[in-house]
Design an enzyme around this catalytic site. Structure first.
Site, PDB file in Angstrom:
ATOM      1  CD  GLU A 124      -6.034  12.049  -2.312  1.00  0.00           C
ATOM      2  OE1 GLU A 124      -5.775  13.185  -1.862  1.00  0.00           O
ATOM      3  OE2 GLU A 124      -5.344  11.040  -2.047  1.00  0.00           O
ATOM      4  CG  HIS A 148      -7.289   1.980   5.116  1.00  0.00           C
ATOM      5  ND1 HIS A 148      -6.822   2.619   6.239  1.00  0.00           N
ATOM      6  CD2 HIS A 148      -6.419   2.280   4.119  1.00  0.00           C
ATOM      7  CE1 HIS A 148      -5.701   3.279   5.936  1.00  0.00           C
ATOM      8  NE2 HIS A 148      -5.441   3.083   4.654  1.00  0.00           N
TER       9      HIS A 148
HETATM   10  C1  LIG Z   1      -5.512  11.772   1.406  1.00  0.00           C
HETATM   11  C2  LIG Z   1      -4.780  10.465   1.293  1.00  0.00           C
HETATM   12  N1  LIG Z   1      -4.516   9.974   0.070  1.00  0.00           N
HETATM   13  C3  LIG Z   1      -3.891   8.787  -0.060  1.00  0.00           C
HETATM   14  C4  LIG Z   1      -3.518   8.074   1.034  1.00  0.00           C
HETATM   15  C5  LIG Z   1      -2.833   6.717   0.888  1.00  0.00           C
HETATM   16  N2  LIG Z   1      -1.431   6.803   1.309  1.00  0.00           N
HETATM   17  C6  LIG Z   1      -1.058   6.469   2.553  1.00  0.00           C
HETATM   18  S1  LIG Z   1       0.546   6.761   2.815  1.00  0.00           S
HETATM   19  C7  LIG Z   1       0.800   7.308   1.247  1.00  0.00           C
HETATM   20  C8  LIG Z   1       2.156   7.794   0.841  1.00  0.00           C
HETATM   21  C9  LIG Z   1       2.648   8.908   1.702  1.00  0.00           C
HETATM   22  O1  LIG Z   1       3.952   9.240   1.366  1.00  0.00           O
HETATM   23  P1  LIG Z   1       4.770  10.309   2.178  1.00  0.00           P
HETATM   24  O2  LIG Z   1       3.912  11.461   2.544  1.00  0.00           O
HETATM   25  O3  LIG Z   1       6.000  10.612   1.418  1.00  0.00           O
HETATM   26  O4  LIG Z   1       5.128   9.592   3.562  1.00  0.00           O
HETATM   27  P2  LIG Z   1       6.039   8.292   3.804  1.00  0.00           P
HETATM   28  O5  LIG Z   1       5.135   7.110   3.734  1.00  0.00           O
HETATM   29  O6  LIG Z   1       7.089   8.275   2.773  1.00  0.00           O
HETATM   30  O7  LIG Z   1       6.573   8.432   5.185  1.00  0.00           O
HETATM   31  C10 LIG Z   1      -0.396   7.238   0.523  1.00  0.00           C
HETATM   32  C11 LIG Z   1      -0.534   7.602  -0.887  1.00  0.00           C
HETATM   33  C12 LIG Z   1      -3.824   8.628   2.291  1.00  0.00           C
HETATM   34  N3  LIG Z   1      -3.492   7.998   3.437  1.00  0.00           N
HETATM   35  N4  LIG Z   1      -4.455   9.817   2.392  1.00  0.00           N
END
Ligand SMILES: Cc1ncc(C[n+]2csc(CCOP(=O)(O)OP(=O)(O)O)c2C)c(N)n1
Ligand SMILES: [Mg+2]
Lengths: 423, 389
Positions: free
Chosen positions: B124, B194
């Site tokens: 972000e 959320h």
């Molecule tokens: C600071 C933040 N930005 C955005 C999100 C929304 N979000 C939740 S999970 C995710 C993807 C995470 O991907 P990754 O780290 O590769 O983990 P995976 O889900 O693949 O295990 C996002 C964008 C969040 N939880 N926190």
């Protein structure tokens, strides 16, 4: 097996997107498509003599041991019982995931995240830790908790916000935590736990403990600034921390090709002066050995270690996501049917006569029955008491908040039907 | 029975009343609820006609080509219009390319290409900084934060950079082209991360604008104005409303005024102020109040910063009473600013203390959400309370 997969999403017959011979021999993890396998367990502190960091493995994609010397070393500390416990935990996790996923589809629980496809990285790493190591996780690591002894009941109490949830029903499902198992409570904001783990690992060193803090995170989370400060701090301050990245190819819909241009996550460790290794995350032996050796290095030399475990997110990101919008059925089929880490370990254990269909059916049936019966009981269970709405914001409830709570109580007393369940 | 002091009261009657009720003027106890109850079940499937209203002087919906769409569609259209109008309008953020996790950016990549609608790495702080850099080059970045709850890694870029770019350079540079969108507020099952409504944090930052919309017609017109506006703007989107019932929206681009509150229902006894999804709650509370003979004036603030003092002050001067409601925690929520300004500017017209009905001073809870939020019954009870004061 397949029928369980089908309840997630119907799979059409597998028309593979790689040729058959490639499929059997070459890793195709989306996070590092050009990486080759290696049998050498090397924690790199300089760029290797290969264009891409190789993937350490012990077992091939078909579940055959192809790295005998490492395998022997693994088995020096991993007995048959432990190995069977690891496999059992993997299938228990998968069974719980399937039931809770479907429970969400039926509107019985508000949200869920499955661990499909990542059972080996979770459980292989958990098995290499000691009881006193400290866990900082993201959210897709239920297997780590399960292996450490978090019970099905404890999982379900959290997901259904019952009065027995340690988090007092305040967070969404899958935000587990356990003081006795040394698992810090999960927090949704990504990557925040990574510098925290560096701090914990520093505290561990200052207290002369022979433990590590281990920090799990996704390759998506590794794009956050927190990841970079965490690695730099840990290296400079000699923190006893293992950074374990689950590179599963996706961050929600975002493929790794939109996430980074460099060689995955492993290459970043070198920039910070951290010993780093890439392992086959679907090979529980490779994960186990890498974590065991990383622990040793970290506790003996008081340094951080970075492990990039290559894997694949076998399910939707969460129940709020529909992965068919951004990945093909073929791709999914390949991972769920050909590359499934559970199949791999099962093949191995069956060949070793450590496991058979009867064991398999029994564990799956028992788990299914247990989870289903818990499902009905936790649904009916009492929720966290309303008084907990205002506790734990601080150690003591401030006067202003007490006053606000009185208003809530007065409202609940005046309109009991409006605030009771179902409205 | 209501014993209302009629609007247009004079200072003397006001003073008399204050002397008479000086005890309760000191402590306005919110736990002492009126014994009258309302049949809240009537409002369970409530038709929000007032919230779906629009001011005819601001926008013509009757004599132009229109279509039906929901809030998500309206936001998507606004971005499409902006991108059609100006080649320098660019949309990006986490998971934006495939349409976004809330489907607000759907088809934009297909229509405008990967250079103008793209995924960013998951960061972000990066999204905000990158957007600021583009805006400094004269572009119109429309940056999406996946959830308002995850905007905090970008706080430094927004607060210290975007907001101060013009001022610190003596207007040599500015990032007026910058628009940031973020889904916010409660949905019923979002828990801590959320559900947040972070408008008050950003309302403390001179140099950015903060705007929120309550329905599809508002969302399209306000977002287009945010994109067009020559200041960095944070556009908060109550995600609970994305898929709520569709309304009739003009096909073409149109622009609703920023820093202009909207009186969406005129009334005489009490001014009720809110914004975003809280407007739906307030409409119900206002209808409940009507049942017991209270005539509320309902105001949607729309722009949180810089806010429309005039509309609010005129209304409260007329009614002499005011209830403000927002989901964010009570202490230092934006309601505090409204209440302070109202008492400064309307002191002699006030018949009762200005009351805030807000979220509690706790993190946003999961299982107890319905106790936490300023729901229709709490708002109704407080409307009665200020009127009976
Ligand atoms: C600071 C933040 N930005 C955005 C999100 C929304 N979000 C939740 S999970 C995710 C993807 C995470 O991907 P990754 O780290 O590769 O983990 P995976 O889900 O693949 O295990 C996002 C964008 C969040 N939880 N926190
Ligand atoms: Mg990932």
């Amino acid at each position: 097996m397949l029928s369980r997969v089908k309840c997630i999403r119907p799979l059409t017959s597998a028309k593979r997107f790689y040729s058959k011979s490639e499929l059997l021999t070459t890793p195709k993890y989306p996070g590092a498509v050009n990486a080759k396998f290696t049998k050498d367990l090397v924690f790199h502190n300089a760029v290797p003599n290969e264009p891409v960091f190789p993937i350490f493995h012990i077992m091939d994609l078909q579940g055959k041991i192809i790295n005998q010397s490492s395998y022997k070393s693994v088995r020096e500390t991993l007995d048959d019982d432990t190995l069977v416990k690891m496999y059992k935990t993997m299938i228990q996790l998968e069974t719980m995931d399937t039931i809770l996923y479907n429970a969400q589809r039926q509107g019985r629980v508000s949200f869920y995240m499955t661990n499909y496809g990542e059972e080996a990285v979770q459980i292989g790493s958990a098995a290499a830790l000691t009881e006193t190591d400290e866990i900082f996780a993201q959210y897709r690591e239920a297997g780590v908790l399960m292996y450490r002894g978090f019970t099905l009941e404890e999982f379900m109490n959290q997901c259904f916000s019952t009065s027995k949830d340690y988090g007092k029903g305040r967070q969404m499902p899958v935000h587990y935590g356990s003081k006795s198992l040394r698992v810090q409570t999960i927090s949704s904001p990504l990557a925040t736990q990574i510098p925290q783990a560096s701090g914990a690992g520093y505290a561990i060193r200052l207290s002369d403990r022979k433990d590590v803090a281990i920090c799990y995170f996704g390759e998506g989370a590794a794009s956050e600034g927190d990841f970079h400060s965490a690695l730099n701090f840990a290296a400079v301050l000699k923190s006893q921390v293992i950074f374990l990245c689950r590179n599963n190819g996706y961050a929600i819909s975002t493929p790794t090709s939109d996430q980074y241009k460099g060689d995955g996550i492993v290459a970043r460790g070198l920039g910070y002066g951290i010993h780093s290794i890439r392992v086959d995350g679907n090979d529980p032996f490779a994960v186990y050995m890498a974590v065991r050796e990383a622990r040793k290095m970290s506790t003996e030399k008081h340094v951080p270690v970075l492990i990039e475990a290559m894997t694949y997110r076998g399910g939707h990101h969460s129940t709020s996501d529909d992965a068919s919008r951004y990945r093909t059925t073929n791709e999914l089929t390949y991972w769920r049917e050909q590359m499934n880490p559970i199949f791999r370990l099962k093949k191995f254990l069956t060949n070793e006569k450590l496991w058979n269909e009867e064991n398999e059916n029994q564990v799956r049936d028992d788990t299914r029955k247990k989870v289903l019966s818990l499902l009905t009981s936790v649904e009916k269970a009492e929720k966290t008491h309303l008084d907990e709405l205002v506790t734990d914001v601080y150690d003591q409830v401030p006067e202003t908040l007490k006053e606000q709570k009185k208003f809530v109580d007065a409202m609940a007393k005046k309109y009991p039907e409006a605030y009771s369940e179902g409205h | 029975m209501l014993n209302l002091v009629r609007p247009g009261r004079n200072v003397l009657s006001h003073l008399g009343r204050r002397l008479y009720s000086s005890q309760s003027a000191v402590s306005f106890d919110r736990t002492e609820l009126d014994s009258d109850k309302i049949d809240f079940k009537k409002y369970l499937n409530f038709n929000h006609e007032i919230v779906y209203n629009y001011t005819k002087e601001e926008i013509d919906v009757e004599n132009v080509p229109t279509h039906k769409t929901n809030m998500c569609g309206a936001i998507n259209e606004a971005m499409r219009h902006a991108m059609e109008k100006d080649e320098k309008a660019v949309v990006f953020g986490e998971d934006v390319a495939f349409g976004g996790v809330f489907r607000c950016t759907i088809d934009l990549m297909e229509k405008f290409g990967k250079d103008r609608c793209f995924n960013t790495p998951l960061c972000e702080q990066g999204i905000a900084g990158f957007a600021i850099g583009m805006a400094a080059m004269g572009y119109k970045p429309i940056a999406e934060f996946q959830f308002a709850d995850y905007i905090y890694p970008a706080f430094d870029q927004i607060v210290n950079e975007a907001a101060k770019y013009r001022y610190r350079s003596g207007n040599l540079f500015n990032v007026g082209g910058l628009t940031m969108r973020a889904p916010c507020s409660a949905v019923g099952h979002g828990g801590h991360y959320h559900s947040q409504s972070p408008e008050a944090f950003f309302a403390h930052v001179p140099g950015i604008k903060v705007v929120v919309a309550r329905n599809p017609v508002q969302a399209k017109g306000l977002l287009l104005s945010c994109i067009e506006d020559d200041n960095p703007v944070l556009f908060l989107e109550p995600k609970k409303l994305y898929r709520l019932s569709a309304s009739t929206v003009p096909d073409d681009a149109y622009y609703l005024p920023l820093s202009k509150a909207e009186i969406i229902k005129k009334g005489t006894h009490v001014t009720v102020i809110g914004w975003a999804s809280q407007m739906y709650v307030l409409e119900e509370a206002v209808k409940m109040a009507e049942e017991v003979g209270i005539d509320c004036e309902l105001i949607d603030l729309r722009t949180i910063l810089p806010w429309d003092v005039e509309t609010v002050i005129n209304s409260v001067s007329k009614t002499g009473r005011c209830v403000i409601a927002h989901e964010a925690p009570h202490t230092n929520g934006f309601g505090a600013e409204l209440a302070a300004t109202i008492q400064e500017k309307c002191f002699l017209n006030l018949e009762a203390p200005v009351i805030r009905v807000c979220g509690l001073d706790t993190p946003f809870p999961l299982v107890h959400e319905k106790y936490y939020v300023p729901d229709n019954l709490k708002c109704f009870e407080m409307i009665k309370k200020v009127v009976n004061y």
